[in-house]
Write a protein that holds these residues in place. Sequence first.
Motif, PDB file in Angstrom:
ATOM      1  N   LEU A  12       6.749  -4.127  -0.774  1.00 37.03           N
ATOM      2  CA  LEU A  12       6.189  -5.361  -1.321  1.00 37.03           C
ATOM      3  C   LEU A  12       5.361  -6.109  -0.289  1.00 37.03           C
ATOM      4  O   LEU A  12       4.369  -6.760  -0.632  1.00 37.03           O
ATOM      5  N   THR A  13       5.732  -6.016   0.969  1.00 34.68           N
ATOM      6  CA  THR A  13       4.929  -6.618   2.030  1.00 34.68           C
ATOM      7  C   THR A  13       3.538  -6.002   2.053  1.00 34.68           C
ATOM      8  O   THR A  13       2.528  -6.721   2.139  1.00 34.68           O
ATOM      9  N   TYR A  14       3.455  -4.696   1.933  1.00 31.60           N
ATOM     10  CA  TYR A  14       2.158  -4.027   1.997  1.00 31.60           C
ATOM     11  C   TYR A  14       1.369  -4.165   0.701  1.00 31.60           C
ATOM     12  O   TYR A  14       0.146  -4.178   0.728  1.00 31.60           O
ATOM     13  N   VAL A  15       2.039  -4.325  -0.417  1.00 35.38           N
ATOM     14  CA  VAL A  15       1.329  -4.615  -1.665  1.00 35.38           C
ATOM     15  C   VAL A  15       0.687  -6.005  -1.569  1.00 35.38           C
ATOM     16  O   VAL A  15      -0.474  -6.188  -1.951  1.00 35.38           O
ATOM     17  N   ALA A  16       1.439  -6.970  -1.048  1.00 34.23           N
ATOM     18  CA  ALA A  16       0.892  -8.315  -0.879  1.00 34.23           C
ATOM     19  C   ALA A  16      -0.272  -8.315   0.106  1.00 34.23           C
ATOM     20  O   ALA A  16      -1.294  -8.986  -0.125  1.00 34.23           O
ATOM     21  N   THR A  17      -0.154  -7.560   1.184  1.00 35.65           N
ATOM     22  CA  THR A  17      -1.239  -7.463   2.157  1.00 35.65           C
ATOM     23  C   THR A  17      -2.472  -6.823   1.531  1.00 35.65           C
ATOM     24  O   THR A  17      -3.604  -7.278   1.750  1.00 35.65           O
ATOM     25  N   SER A  18      -2.276  -5.785   0.726  1.00 35.77           N
ATOM     26  CA  SER A  18      -3.401  -5.143   0.043  1.00 35.77           C
ATOM     27  C   SER A  18      -4.086  -6.119  -0.908  1.00 35.77           C
ATOM     28  O   SER A  18      -5.319  -6.161  -0.997  1.00 35.77           O
ATOM     29  N   PHE A  19      -3.287  -6.888  -1.608  1.00 31.72           N
ATOM     30  CA  PHE A  19      -3.825  -7.902  -2.523  1.00 31.72           C
ATOM     31  C   PHE A  19      -4.666  -8.927  -1.760  1.00 31.72           C
ATOM     32  O   PHE A  19      -5.773  -9.271  -2.178  1.00 31.72           O
ATOM     33  N   GLN A  20      -4.152  -9.403  -0.643  1.00 26.84           N
ATOM     34  CA  GLN A  20      -4.885 -10.388   0.163  1.00 26.84           C
ATOM     35  C   GLN A  20      -6.180  -9.802   0.719  1.00 26.84           C
ATOM     36  O   GLN A  20      -7.216 -10.471   0.720  1.00 26.84           O
TER      37      GLN A  20
ATOM     38  N   ALA B  18     -11.315  -2.534  -4.671  1.00 31.38           N
ATOM     39  CA  ALA B  18     -10.856  -2.825  -3.310  1.00 31.38           C
ATOM     40  C   ALA B  18      -9.330  -2.764  -3.237  1.00 31.38           C
ATOM     41  O   ALA B  18      -8.766  -2.206  -2.289  1.00 31.38           O
ATOM     42  N   LEU B  19      -8.657  -3.321  -4.243  1.00 30.95           N
ATOM     43  CA  LEU B  19      -7.188  -3.287  -4.261  1.00 30.95           C
ATOM     44  C   LEU B  19      -6.691  -1.849  -4.301  1.00 30.95           C
ATOM     45  O   LEU B  19      -5.774  -1.483  -3.549  1.00 30.95           O
ATOM     46  N   TYR B  20      -7.296  -1.034  -5.133  1.00 31.15           N
ATOM     47  CA  TYR B  20      -6.920   0.379  -5.223  1.00 31.15           C
ATOM     48  C   TYR B  20      -7.075   1.073  -3.866  1.00 31.15           C
ATOM     49  O   TYR B  20      -6.176   1.789  -3.427  1.00 31.15           O
ATOM     50  N   LYS B  21      -8.200   0.846  -3.206  1.00 34.10           N
ATOM     51  CA  LYS B  21      -8.444   1.483  -1.907  1.00 34.10           C
ATOM     52  C   LYS B  21      -7.426   1.039  -0.867  1.00 34.10           C
ATOM     53  O   LYS B  21      -6.889   1.854  -0.117  1.00 34.10           O
ATOM     54  N   PHE B  22      -7.151  -0.264  -0.813  1.00 36.05           N
ATOM     55  CA  PHE B  22      -6.185  -0.757   0.182  1.00 36.05           C
ATOM     56  C   PHE B  22      -4.773  -0.251  -0.117  1.00 36.05           C
ATOM     57  O   PHE B  22      -4.023   0.088   0.800  1.00 36.05           O
ATOM     58  N   LEU B  23      -4.396  -0.191  -1.395  1.00 41.09           N
ATOM     59  CA  LEU B  23      -3.070   0.331  -1.742  1.00 41.09           C
ATOM     60  C   LEU B  23      -2.936   1.795  -1.340  1.00 41.09           C
ATOM     61  O   LEU B  23      -1.896   2.203  -0.810  1.00 41.09           O
ATOM     62  N   ILE B  24      -3.965   2.591  -1.568  1.00 38.49           N
ATOM     63  CA  ILE B  24      -3.932   4.007  -1.197  1.00 38.49           C
ATOM     64  C   ILE B  24      -3.849   4.169   0.316  1.00 38.49           C
ATOM     65  O   ILE B  24      -3.067   4.968   0.840  1.00 38.49           O
ATOM     66  N   ILE B  25      -4.656   3.374   1.037  1.00 37.48           N
ATOM     67  CA  ILE B  25      -4.643   3.462   2.500  1.00 37.48           C
ATOM     68  C   ILE B  25      -3.261   3.118   3.051  1.00 37.48           C
ATOM     69  O   ILE B  25      -2.720   3.822   3.906  1.00 37.48           O
ATOM     70  N   PHE B  26      -2.663   2.037   2.539  1.00 37.71           N
ATOM     71  CA  PHE B  26      -1.341   1.652   3.017  1.00 37.71           C
ATOM     72  C   PHE B  26      -0.265   2.642   2.584  1.00 37.71           C
ATOM     73  O   PHE B  26       0.699   2.873   3.305  1.00 37.71           O
ATOM     74  N   ALA B  27      -0.408   3.228   1.395  1.00 38.43           N
ATOM     75  CA  ALA B  27       0.617   4.152   0.895  1.00 38.43           C
ATOM     76  C   ALA B  27       0.775   5.358   1.805  1.00 38.43           C
ATOM     77  O   ALA B  27       1.894   5.812   2.047  1.00 38.43           O
ATOM     78  N   VAL B  28      -0.339   5.863   2.324  1.00 38.80           N
ATOM     79  CA  VAL B  28      -0.286   7.057   3.174  1.00 38.80           C
ATOM     80  C   VAL B  28       0.561   6.811   4.421  1.00 38.80           C
ATOM     81  O   VAL B  28       1.320   7.670   4.851  1.00 38.80           O
ATOM     82  N   THR B  29       0.446   5.631   4.988  1.00 32.77           N
ATOM     83  CA  THR B  29       1.160   5.359   6.241  1.00 32.77           C
ATOM     84  C   THR B  29       2.477   4.624   6.031  1.00 32.77           C
ATOM     85  O   THR B  29       3.442   4.876   6.746  1.00 32.77           O
ATOM     86  N   GLN B  30       2.525   3.724   5.056  1.00 32.10           N
ATOM     87  CA  GLN B  30       3.668   2.824   4.967  1.00 32.10           C
ATOM     88  C   GLN B  30       4.840   3.368   4.173  1.00 32.10           C
ATOM     89  O   GLN B  30       5.977   2.973   4.420  1.00 32.10           O
ATOM     90  N   ILE B  31       4.626   4.256   3.235  1.00 32.96           N
ATOM     91  CA  ILE B  31       5.761   4.806   2.487  1.00 32.96           C
ATOM     92  C   ILE B  31       6.674   5.617   3.403  1.00 32.96           C
ATOM     93  O   ILE B  31       7.893   5.396   3.399  1.00 32.96           O
ATOM     94  N   PRO B  32       6.144   6.524   4.248  1.00 27.31           N
ATOM     95  CA  PRO B  32       7.048   7.212   5.181  1.00 27.31           C
ATOM     96  C   PRO B  32       7.740   6.247   6.160  1.00 27.31           C
ATOM     97  O   PRO B  32       8.922   6.418   6.476  1.00 27.31           O
TER      98      PRO B  32
END
Length: 88
Positions: A18-26, A39-53
């Motif tokens: 949720l922290t990274y979803v909020a950051t992507s939204f901002q 833009a939201l889609y791109k930021f969510l994908i970028i964060f997902a690659v690194t932040q989920i693991p």
Amino acid sequence: MFHLLLEFSLQHFLGDLLTYVATSFQLALAFPLPTFGAALYKFLIIFAVTQIPLAIGEGILTVIIWDRLKAYKPKLLKKLDVLSAKEN
């Protein structure tokens, strides 16, 4: 016991995500190129690659640390009133 560890792990995992979803939204609000949704889609994908693991690893680490605290410092946890009556 396992239920509590799973609960801690999931809470930490979801908190991280949720922290990274909020950051992507901002970031999407700040840089809405070409549109906010794209833009939201791109930021969510970028964060997902690194932040989920990382979120999975941090959830596991939280469980390990909690387990060690319960094993080695139960008096401290009782003093802080973080253990339920069932865990005493």
